[in-house]
Design an enzyme around this catalytic site. Structure first.
Site, PDB file in Angstrom:
ATOM      1  N   GLU A   1      40.424   2.831  69.436  1.00  0.00           N
ATOM      2  CA  GLU A   1      39.345   1.938  69.000  1.00  0.00           C
ATOM      3  C   GLU A   1      37.972   2.377  69.515  1.00  0.00           C
ATOM      4  O   GLU A   1      36.960   2.136  68.861  1.00  0.00           O
ATOM      5  CB  GLU A   1      39.632   0.493  69.430  1.00  0.00           C
ATOM      6  CG  GLU A   1      40.635  -0.228  68.527  1.00  0.00           C
ATOM      7  CD  GLU A   1      42.088   0.124  68.813  1.00  0.00           C
ATOM      8  OE1 GLU A   1      42.344   0.767  69.853  1.00  0.00           O
ATOM      9  OE2 GLU A   1      42.967  -0.236  68.007  1.00  0.00           O
TER      10      GLU A   1
ATOM     11  N   HIS B   1      47.213 -11.397  69.252  1.00  0.00           N
ATOM     12  CA  HIS B   1      46.964 -11.019  67.858  1.00  0.00           C
ATOM     13  C   HIS B   1      46.513 -12.217  67.027  1.00  0.00           C
ATOM     14  O   HIS B   1      46.746 -12.267  65.827  1.00  0.00           O
ATOM     15  CB  HIS B   1      48.214 -10.399  67.231  1.00  0.00           C
ATOM     16  CG  HIS B   1      48.575  -9.054  67.784  1.00  0.00           C
ATOM     17  ND1 HIS B   1      49.149  -8.904  69.019  1.00  0.00           N
ATOM     18  CD2 HIS B   1      48.400  -7.809  67.293  1.00  0.00           C
ATOM     19  CE1 HIS B   1      49.341  -7.607  69.255  1.00  0.00           C
ATOM     20  NE2 HIS B   1      48.888  -6.923  68.235  1.00  0.00           N
TER      21      HIS B   1
END
Lengths: 330, 323
Positions: free
Chosen positions: B60, B129
Site C-alpha cells: 500500500e 475490514h
C-alpha cells in the site's frame, strides 16, 4: 559498465559543485548559531561528492528526490541559494514561501521534486514519478537519495520491489554515512552493506561506490542513469561516505570514535579532489577562483536573507488546494 | 436510462474519465486482470490496456507513493486500496506526504490523484475490514473526501474526483455494491462539496452519508406514518462540506439528527454539530442528536454488528424523542 572519461571541464564542474555545497552549508551552520536559520538543520557536510557527482550526471528534466539532509542536492540541481537559506530562515524569499523549512526544500522547475522528512517515504514517490515518465514517454529518470537508516523501513522494500517488477527508470542512492541518526548502522542490520547486500532480493546487482570520490560517483551515476533511460530498469547504489557533523543541530556526534572522525575528516571529498586536480595539471589559481566565486555567492545569498521580510500573514491560509486557498466549506 | 448496480457504476465512472483523458491511469491489488475483489473494476484492463490499468503487489505504501509521484509528473492516477482499513498501513504517504506537499512547497506541487477504497461495515468481516474511516481522512488538511450513496453519484463524484486538481479519497461502501438504480446514459459529472436533499421535510433534518443514507430514508418513511416530516440530506462530500444546504435545512426544521456509521468519538457529525452550535444555535428547537456506532471496533457476528450500526429503528426513536 561504461567507463566514463572525466574531462577537465567536467572535473571543474564537480569541484565547483562541491565547493558551493560546502560553503553554503557552513554558512547555514553559522546562521543557525546566529539565530537566523531556525528550527533544525541536517547538514550534508562531508557528503558533497555524492550530490555533485549525481547532479552533474542528470539531465535538466530528470527528477531529484531527497531527504531532510537534502540542502546540497537541491542546491546542485540549480535552486537559488538565497531562496534556500531564506526558506531555512522562514523568510518571504524562501523557496517554499517559509512553509517548508530546512527539511522540505523543493524547486520543481529545477527538477528538485522535494525533500522528504519521514525516513523512506520518498522512495515509492520517486518510483511513481518514474512510472509517469514511462507512461508519458518523457525519457526522464528519477534519482532518489536516502540514508543508510532508510534501508530498514518498509517503504524502502516496497519501493525497490515495485520499481524492479515494473522496470522503472529510477536510481536509488543510499548515502551510507555509517550512522542511522545516533546509532551505528552496523548495530541494526544483519549484513555488512545496508543497501548493496539487499539489492539481490530485488533482482538488482550490488553496487558500491566511494561516495567521497567525485569522479567515481559521477562515473557510477552516469552508468545507472543512462541504463534507466535506456529502459534497463532501476538501480540501487550504495555510496560510502561520512557526515562531518552530528545527525542534526541538536547532536554533537560524540558517539563516534575520535579516530574514526579524524580519519574521515582527512578523507574529505573536497580536499582529495583539489589535490587530484592539481596533480592533473589544473592551475591552483583556477581552483582559487572557483572558491572565491562560491564564497561570493554565499555572501550574496546571506545578504538577501538578512534583508528579507517575514512571510506576509495573508499567506498563512494559502496554497492548501490547487485553487490557492484552504477553504473546506461553502 | 438503464439499471446499474453501485459496483458497476464504479467501473463506468472510471471508464468515463479514462476515455476522456489519456493521463488517467489506475492501479491497485487485483484490480486489473481479476477486475477487483469486489468486481468494481471489471473490464477496464481489457478496454484500456495493461499500461493504463495495472496490478500491483500487496504494497500500500508503494501504491499510494506511486500515485503521488505520478501525479507530480503529469498523470491523473487512480489507486485502489482494497479495504479502507488498509489506509492505516500507508497513512504516512497519505497524511504526511500527499496531503501536505502542496502547502509545504508553497504551492509548487500539484497532486491530482484519487484514492478509491471500500469502506464500511454490515458485511460481517470483523474489525479490520469494516471500519468507516471517512472522519479520520476528513481531519487531515489537504485531503478531499467523498462517499457516494447510490450508483448515479458513484459516477458523478468519481468524475469530479478525477478532474479535481487536489487529492481526493473516494469511499465506496461495501454494503452498497449490490444496490441498483436507473442511471441516465451519457456523461455524468458532479461538483465536489454539494449535498443533496434526498427527501424534503419540515420537522427535522436528518444528515447522513453513504450507507447511512438509505437508513435515514427508511426512517423518514416510517416517521411520515407517525406524522413527522423529516428532511433527509445526503452530504455526499465531507471535504469540501456543503454547510449552506445543511444550515439552511436545520434553520428551517429547527432540529438535527446525524446518522454516522463511524464510532462515536470525533465522527463527522461532531464537526457538523459544532458548526450548527456556533452558527445557528438560536434556530434550534432541541438538542442536536448524533446517532453513531458505539465506541467499539465492529464485531463480526451478524446479530452484534446489526446492533452496532445505526438502524432505521434507532433513527426513528431518536427523532420521536425530539418532537
Amino acid at each position: 559498465m561504461v567507463t566514463v572519461v572525466t574531462t577537465p571541464d567536467l572535473r571543474l564542474t564537480l569541484y565547483r559543485g562541491m565547493v558551493r555545497a560546502r560553503y553554503f552549508e557552513q554558512r547555514v551552520y553559522d546562521l543557525f548559531l546566529e539565530g537566523i536559520v531556525k528550527g533544525t538543520t541536517h547538514l550534508g557536510l562531508g557528503q558533497e561528492a555524492v550530490a555533485a557527482g549525481f547532479a552533474a550526471a542528470m539531465h535538466p528534466g530528470d527528477m531529484t528526490f531527497c531527504t531532510y539532509r537534502g540542502h546540497n542536492h537541491t542546491l546542485l540541481r540549480g535552486a537559488p541559494m538565497g531562496a534556500l537559506i531564506g526558506e531555512m530562515a522562514g523568510r518571504s524569499i524562501g523557496i517554499c514561501g517559509g512553509k517548508g523549512g530546512s527539511m522540505h526544500l523543493t524547486d520543481v522547475p529545477k527538477g528538485a521534486m522535494g525533500s522528504y522528512a519521514i525516513v523512506g517515504a520518498h522512495l515509492p514517490i520517486a518510483a511513481g514519478a518514474a512510472w509517469a515518465a514511462v507512461v508519458r514517454k518523457t525519457g526522464q529518470v528519477a534519482v532518489c537519495f536516502f540514508g543508510d537508516g532508510a534501508t530498514n523501513i518498509g517503504a524502502f522494500h516496497e519501493a525497490l520491489n515495485f520499481a524492479a517488477i515494473w522496470r522503472l527508470p529510477v536510481v536509488f542512492v543510499c548515502e551510507n554515512n555509517l550512522y542511522m541518526e545516533y546509532t551505528p548502522i552496523s548495530a541494526v542490520i544483519p549484513v555488512e552493506h545496508p543497501a548493496a547486500d539487499r539489492a539481490r532480493s530485488y533482482g538488482l546487482p550490488p553496487l558500491i561506490v566511494d561516495g567521497n570520490d567525485a569522479d567515481a560517483v559521477h562515473a557510477m551515476a552516469t552508468d545507472v542513469i543512462e541504463l534507466a533511460r535506456r529502459g534497463g530498469g532501476p538501480s540501487l547504489v550504495e555510496a560510502k561516505t561520512y557526515r562531518h557533523k552530528g545527525h542534526s543541530r541538536a547532536d554533537p556526534g560524540t558517539y563516534r570514535p575520535q579516530h574514526e572522525v579524524e580519519a574521515w575528516l582527512a578523507y574529505d571529498p573536497l580536499r582529495i579532489y583539489r589535490d587530484r586536480l592539481l596533480e592533473a595539471g589544473i592551475a591552483a589559481s583556477t581552483l582559487d577562483q572557483i572558491e572565491r566565486e562560491s564564497m561570493s555567492e554565499v555572501d550574496d545569498a546571506t545578504e538577501q536573507v538578512r534583508n528579507a521580510s517575514p512571510p506576509d500573514p495573508a499567506t498563512l491560509e494559502t496554497d492548501l488546494w490547487a485553487d490557492g486557498g484552504s477553504s473546506w466549506r461553502n | 436510462m438503464a439499471e446499474l448496480t453501485y459496483r458497476h457504476a464504479v467501473a463506468r465512472g472510471i471508464a468515463q474519465e479514462m476515455e476522456r483523458d489519456p493521463t488517467v491511469v489506475m492501479i491497485g491489488e487485483d484490480v486489473a486482470a481479476a477486475g477487483g475483489v469486489f468486481k468494481t473494476t471489471e473490464g477496464l484492463q481489457a478496454r484500456f490496456g495493461p499500461e493504463r490499468v495495472r496490478d500491483t503487489p500487496i504494497s500500500e505504501q508503494a501504491i499510494t507513493g506511486a500515485l503521488m509521484g505520478a501525479a507530480m509528473n503529469g498523470l491523473r492516477p487512480i489507486g485502489e486500496l482494497m479495504f479502507s482499513d488498509f489506509l492505516m498501513v500507508c497513512w504516512d504517504i497519505v497524511a504526511n506526504q500527499i496531503a501536505k506537499t502542496r502547502y509545504m512547497t508553497g504551492g509548487q506541487v500539484s497532486l491530482p490523484l484519487v484514492i478509491r477504497t471500500a469502506n464500511g461495515g454490515g458485511t460481517r468481516f470483523g474489525g479490520q475490514h469494516s471500519q468507516s474511516l471517512e472522519a479520520m481522512v476528513m481531519a487531515i488538511p489537504g485531503l478531499k473526501v467523498v462517499a457516494p450513496a447510490n450508483p448515479r453519484d458513484v459516477i458523478g463524484l468519481m468524475a469530479a474526483a478525477v478532474r479535481d486538481d487536489d487529492p481526493v479519497v473516494v469511499f465506496e461502501h461495501k454494503k452498497l455494491f449490490a444496490m441498483k438504480q436507473d442511471v441516465p446514459d451519457g456523461e455524468i459529472v458532479d461538483r465536489l462539496g454539494v449535498a443533496t436533499v434526498v427527501i424534503p421535510g419540515s420537522d427535522v433534518t436528518i444528515a447522513a452519508l453513504a450507507a447511512m443514507v438509505p437508513v435515514a430514508e427508511e426512517a423518514a418513511r416510517r416517521l411520515k406514518e407517525s406524522g413527522v416530516s423529516a428532511e433527509v440530506i445526503d452530504l455526499r462530500s465531507l471535504v469540501p462540506l456543503d454547510t449552506q444546504t445543511l444550515l439552511g435545512s436545520v434553520s428551517r426544521t429547527g432540529r438535527l439528527v446525524t446518522v454516522e456509521e463511524n464510532p462515536r468519538l470525533c465522527g463527522w457529525g461532531a464537526e457538523v454539530a459544532s458548526i450548527v452550535a456556533e452558527e445557528i444555535l438560536w434556530d434550534l428547537d432541541g438538542p442536536v442528536v448524533r446517532i453513531t456506532t458505539p465506541h467499539i471496533p465492529l464485531p463480526s457476528s451478524a446479530e452484534l454488528e446489526d446492533l452496532a450500526i445505526p438502524s432505521p429503528e434507532r433513527v426513528v426513536e431518536a427523532v420521536l424523542r425530539l418532537q
